[in-house]
Design an enzyme around this catalytic site. Structure first.
Site, PDB file in Angstrom:
ATOM      1  N   LYS A   1      14.556  -8.584 -24.392  1.00 52.57           N
ATOM      2  CA  LYS A   1      13.806  -9.315 -23.356  1.00 52.57           C
ATOM      3  C   LYS A   1      14.242 -10.769 -23.398  1.00 52.57           C
ATOM      4  O   LYS A   1      14.670 -11.257 -24.456  1.00 52.57           O
ATOM      5  CB  LYS A   1      12.298  -9.229 -23.640  1.00 52.57           C
ATOM      6  CG  LYS A   1      11.431  -9.502 -22.435  1.00 52.57           C
ATOM      7  CD  LYS A   1      11.255  -8.285 -21.560  1.00 52.57           C
ATOM      8  CE  LYS A   1      10.547  -8.621 -20.274  1.00 52.57           C
ATOM      9  NZ  LYS A   1      10.225  -7.407 -19.483  1.00 52.57           N
TER      10      LYS A   1
ATOM     11  N   ASP B   1      11.904  -9.540 -14.170  1.00 50.23           N
ATOM     12  CA  ASP B   1      10.520  -9.394 -14.658  1.00 50.23           C
ATOM     13  C   ASP B   1       9.724 -10.439 -13.868  1.00 50.23           C
ATOM     14  O   ASP B   1      10.177 -10.846 -12.777  1.00 50.23           O
ATOM     15  CB  ASP B   1      10.444  -9.636 -16.175  1.00 50.23           C
ATOM     16  CG  ASP B   1       9.084  -9.276 -16.766  1.00 50.23           C
ATOM     17  OD1 ASP B   1       8.773  -8.085 -16.881  1.00 50.23           O
ATOM     18  OD2 ASP B   1       8.297 -10.195 -17.105  1.00 50.23           O
TER      19      ASP B   1
HETATM   20  P1  NDP Z   1       6.194 -10.680 -10.094  1.00 48.26           P
HETATM   21  O1  NDP Z   1       6.578 -12.044 -10.514  1.00 48.26           O
HETATM   22  O2  NDP Z   1       6.877 -10.042  -8.959  1.00 48.26           O
HETATM   23  O3  NDP Z   1       4.618 -10.635  -9.801  1.00 48.26           O
HETATM   24  C1  NDP Z   1       3.695 -10.989 -10.768  1.00 48.26           C
HETATM   25  C2  NDP Z   1       2.310 -10.960 -10.147  1.00 48.26           C
HETATM   26  O4  NDP Z   1       1.341 -11.145 -11.164  1.00 48.26           O
HETATM   27  C3  NDP Z   1       2.089 -12.071  -9.145  1.00 48.26           C
HETATM   28  O5  NDP Z   1       1.187 -11.662  -8.167  1.00 48.26           O
HETATM   29  C4  NDP Z   1       1.509 -13.176 -10.018  1.00 48.26           C
HETATM   30  O6  NDP Z   1       0.732 -14.116  -9.306  1.00 48.26           O
HETATM   31  C5  NDP Z   1       0.640 -12.380 -10.947  1.00 48.26           C
HETATM   32  N1  NDP Z   1       0.523 -13.094 -12.229  1.00 48.26           N
HETATM   33  C6  NDP Z   1       1.525 -13.529 -13.023  1.00 48.26           C
HETATM   34  N2  NDP Z   1       1.045 -14.184 -14.093  1.00 48.26           N
HETATM   35  C7  NDP Z   1      -0.289 -14.170 -13.946  1.00 48.26           C
HETATM   36  C8  NDP Z   1      -1.351 -14.672 -14.724  1.00 48.26           C
HETATM   37  N3  NDP Z   1      -1.140 -15.349 -15.865  1.00 48.26           N
HETATM   38  N4  NDP Z   1      -2.620 -14.435 -14.282  1.00 48.26           N
HETATM   39  C9  NDP Z   1      -2.851 -13.759 -13.133  1.00 48.26           C
HETATM   40  N5  NDP Z   1      -1.879 -13.260 -12.352  1.00 48.26           N
HETATM   41  C10 NDP Z   1      -0.624 -13.456 -12.761  1.00 48.26           C
HETATM   42  O7  NDP Z   1       6.332  -9.798 -11.432  1.00 48.26           O
HETATM   43  P2  NDP Z   1       6.424  -8.212 -11.562  1.00 48.26           P
HETATM   44  O8  NDP Z   1       5.610  -7.560 -10.507  1.00 48.26           O
HETATM   45  O9  NDP Z   1       7.831  -7.869 -11.722  1.00 48.26           O
HETATM   46  O10 NDP Z   1       5.744  -7.998 -12.987  1.00 48.26           O
HETATM   47  C11 NDP Z   1       4.348  -7.755 -13.138  1.00 48.26           C
HETATM   48  C12 NDP Z   1       4.090  -7.108 -14.493  1.00 48.26           C
HETATM   49  O11 NDP Z   1       4.822  -5.871 -14.561  1.00 48.26           O
HETATM   50  C13 NDP Z   1       4.547  -7.909 -15.712  1.00 48.26           C
HETATM   51  O12 NDP Z   1       3.674  -7.634 -16.788  1.00 48.26           O
HETATM   52  C14 NDP Z   1       5.919  -7.306 -16.018  1.00 48.26           C
HETATM   53  O13 NDP Z   1       6.292  -7.509 -17.375  1.00 48.26           O
HETATM   54  C15 NDP Z   1       5.632  -5.846 -15.739  1.00 48.26           C
HETATM   55  N6  NDP Z   1       6.814  -5.024 -15.496  1.00 48.26           N
HETATM   56  C16 NDP Z   1       7.696  -5.347 -14.495  1.00 48.26           C
HETATM   57  C17 NDP Z   1       8.799  -4.551 -14.282  1.00 48.26           C
HETATM   58  C18 NDP Z   1       9.720  -4.785 -13.136  1.00 48.26           C
HETATM   59  O14 NDP Z   1      10.589  -3.923 -12.900  1.00 48.26           O
HETATM   60  N7  NDP Z   1       9.600  -5.864 -12.385  1.00 48.26           N
HETATM   61  C19 NDP Z   1       9.093  -3.410 -15.173  1.00 48.26           C
HETATM   62  C20 NDP Z   1       8.054  -3.110 -16.119  1.00 48.26           C
HETATM   63  C21 NDP Z   1       6.974  -3.919 -16.277  1.00 48.26           C
HETATM   64  P3  NDP Z   1       1.336 -15.570  -9.018  1.00 48.26           P
HETATM   65  O15 NDP Z   1       2.354 -15.367  -7.936  1.00 48.26           O
HETATM   66  O16 NDP Z   1       0.179 -16.363  -8.606  1.00 48.26           O
HETATM   67  O17 NDP Z   1       1.950 -16.044 -10.306  1.00 48.26           O
END
Ligand code: NDP
Length: 448
Positions: A126, A166
């Site tokens: 990571k 991510d």
């Molecule tokens: P994105 O950046 O596309 O979206 C993240 C979302 O979560 C946004 O809506 C963001 O809001 C919100 N968010 C982020 N940090 C916080 C926080 N501290 N409190 C509240 N809301 C928060 O990321 P992904 O969708 O790619 O990832 C989301 C999760 O999925 C993570 O845990 C990631 O590790 C996991 N994941 C992702 C994969 C992938 O293929 N992308 C694979 C496996 C797991 P805002 O825009 O306001 O920050």
């Protein structure tokens, strides 16, 4: 807790006392490995727990970049190469102000077990930076990504380490990173990053894969109780990549998604987010880069500033934002409101007490390592296609993704049964993921 396991855990804490979220991830895994460690003394004999909790390598570097005022800014970059026993390191890059070495160690550690479960030959890693893409211009993001890759390129490669996206790293960032890699190395056409665009080697269905896969996993859990998604109400947190495509797959399979969120607050749409509204959200988040509050203004629904949507009554909860976003009270509210299944789209979104509440409440609880493994699985399929210099159709990739999620579910379920905790997917996924990596580590000798 078994005294050997406890001593390993205590050493992890002593070594890096500030890395709380890493300790949390390690403790969850170690606790559930107890039956396997008891059954097979070789893991203690070969010090597997001591070795598997220590990253093989940590790379930390300086990322200087110029902002819109031509001022030089400096961020910190990392790549945690955690474990390569079963394949090259593989795992995403996170760009978020909360990124620290401890956060990336937690994510890298989880990735080792997740990747093992996918059935594909991928080790765990990571990386990322404390850079915040929010509010930055495209030029600033390009500038940052180029500087990031000007250091990272020397540590990665198709047989070494293959990063992906991510939080904060989507199609735009992967494009800039890939361009910088190509410029720095003069190498093209090999798989050094996944999540690439379809015009330069990306796999179809990769953007959709984590969200789709999470819902496929939930579907498999529901089947064990003779249920399916049709007519169910779902609450999704986040509104990024995972949340968007989890919502899309819920709609495909007949469920109604009534909530989404971002780090500023959440919306409640009791009529459900249909395809048209979802397309609007995708444009808002991926193109206009706006806030979820605008959904409430546009579609005239309720918006709550701060917090998360877990107080809403639902059948299915899909936490898909970030770590520790579901606390014990919220888990209790979900159970009291009759939630049937929780599928973790995000990594470790539920605090340990919340997990305990779900397990005690007999909720079908799919931990991230298993439930959100669809993303890295299709990354693995992207690598396979790149190696063949060939592309598969959407249908082909989706079919393989579905097959992998069914296999992960079956493996986790059967392993939980074998170790006397039928239906406990935490224990099943952790042990199943562990056994493959641990056995590969033993076979390859202790230096490896
Ligand atoms: P994105 O950046 O596309 O979206 C993240 C979302 O979560 C946004 O809506 C963001 O809001 C919100 N968010 C982020 N940090 C916080 C926080 N501290 N409190 C509240 N809301 C928060 O990321 P992904 O969708 O790619 O990832 C989301 C999760 O999925 C993570 O845990 C990631 O590790 C996991 N994941 C992702 C994969 C992938 O293929 N992308 C694979 C496996 C797991 P805002 O825009 O306001 O920050």
């Amino acid at each position: 807790m078994d005294s050997y396991i406890e001593s390993v855990y205590n050493k992890v804490v002593e070594k890096d006392p500030h890395q709380k979220v890493f300790h949390q991830a390690v403790l969850e895994v170690l606790e559930s490995l107890e039956p396997a460690v008891k059954k097979y003394p070789k893991y203690k004999e070969f010090s597997i727990l001591e070795r598997i909790t220590e990253p093989e390598r940590i790379i930390q570097f300086r990322i200087p970049w110029k902002d819109r005022d031509n001022k030089i800014q400096v961020n910190r970059g990392f790549r945690i190469q955690f474990n390569s026993a079963i394949g090259p390191y593989k795992g995403g890059l996170r760009l978020h102000p909360t990124v620290t070495q401890g956060v990336l160690k937690f994510l890298g550690f989880e990735q080792v077990f997740k990747n093992s479960l996918t059935t594909l030959p991928m080790g765990g890693g990571k990386g990322g930076s404390d850079f915040d893409p929010k509010g930055k211009t495209d030029a600033e993001v390009e500038n940052f990504c180029t500087s990031f890759m000007l250091e990272l390129y020397r540590h990665i490669g198709q047989f070494i380490d293959i990063p992906a996206g991510d939080i904060g790293v989507g199609a735009r960032e992967i494009g800039y990173l890939y361009g910088a890699y190509r410029k720095a190395t003069n190498v093209h056409g090999t798989c050094v990053l996944t999540g690439k665009g379809p015009t330069y080697g990306g796999s179809l269905i990769r953007p959709e894969a984590t969200g789709y896969g999470t819902v496929y996993f939930v579907e498999e859990m529901l089947k064990t109780k003779g249920e399916d998604l049709k007519g169910k109400t779902a609450v999704v947190s986040g509104s990024g990549n995972v949340a968007q495509f989890a919502t899309e797959k819920c709609i495909d399979l007949g469920a109604k998604v009534i909530a989404l969120s971002d780090s500023s607050g959440w919306i409640h749409d009791p009529d459900g987010i249909d395809r048209e509204k979802l397309a609007w959200v995708m444009d808002l988040k991926n193109v206009r880069r706006g806030r979820i509050k605008e959904y409430a203004e546009h579609f005239k629904v309720d918006y709550t500033a701060g917090g998360s949507p877990w107080e809403l009554k639902c059948d299915i909860a899909l936490p898909s934002a970030t770590q520790n976003e579901v606390d014990a009270n919220e888990a209790k509210a979900l159970v009291d409101n009759g939630v049937l299944a929780v599928g973790e789209g995000a990594n470790m979104p539920c605090v340990p007490k919340a997990v305990e509440i779900f397990l005690e409440g007999k909720v079908l609880y799919g931990p991230g390592k298993a439930a959100n493994a669809g993303g890295v699985s299709v990354s693995g399929l992207e690598m396979a296609q790149n190696s063949q210099r060939y592309f598969w159709t959407r249908e082909e990739v989706d079919k393989r993704l579905h097959g992998i999620m069914v296999a992960i579910h079956e493996n986790a379920y059967k392993t939980s049964e074998k170790f006397g905790a039928k239906g406990n997917y935490v224990l099943g996924a952790n042990i199943a993921g562990f056994l493959k990596v641990a056995d590969a580590m033993i076979i390859q000798g202790f230096y490896a």
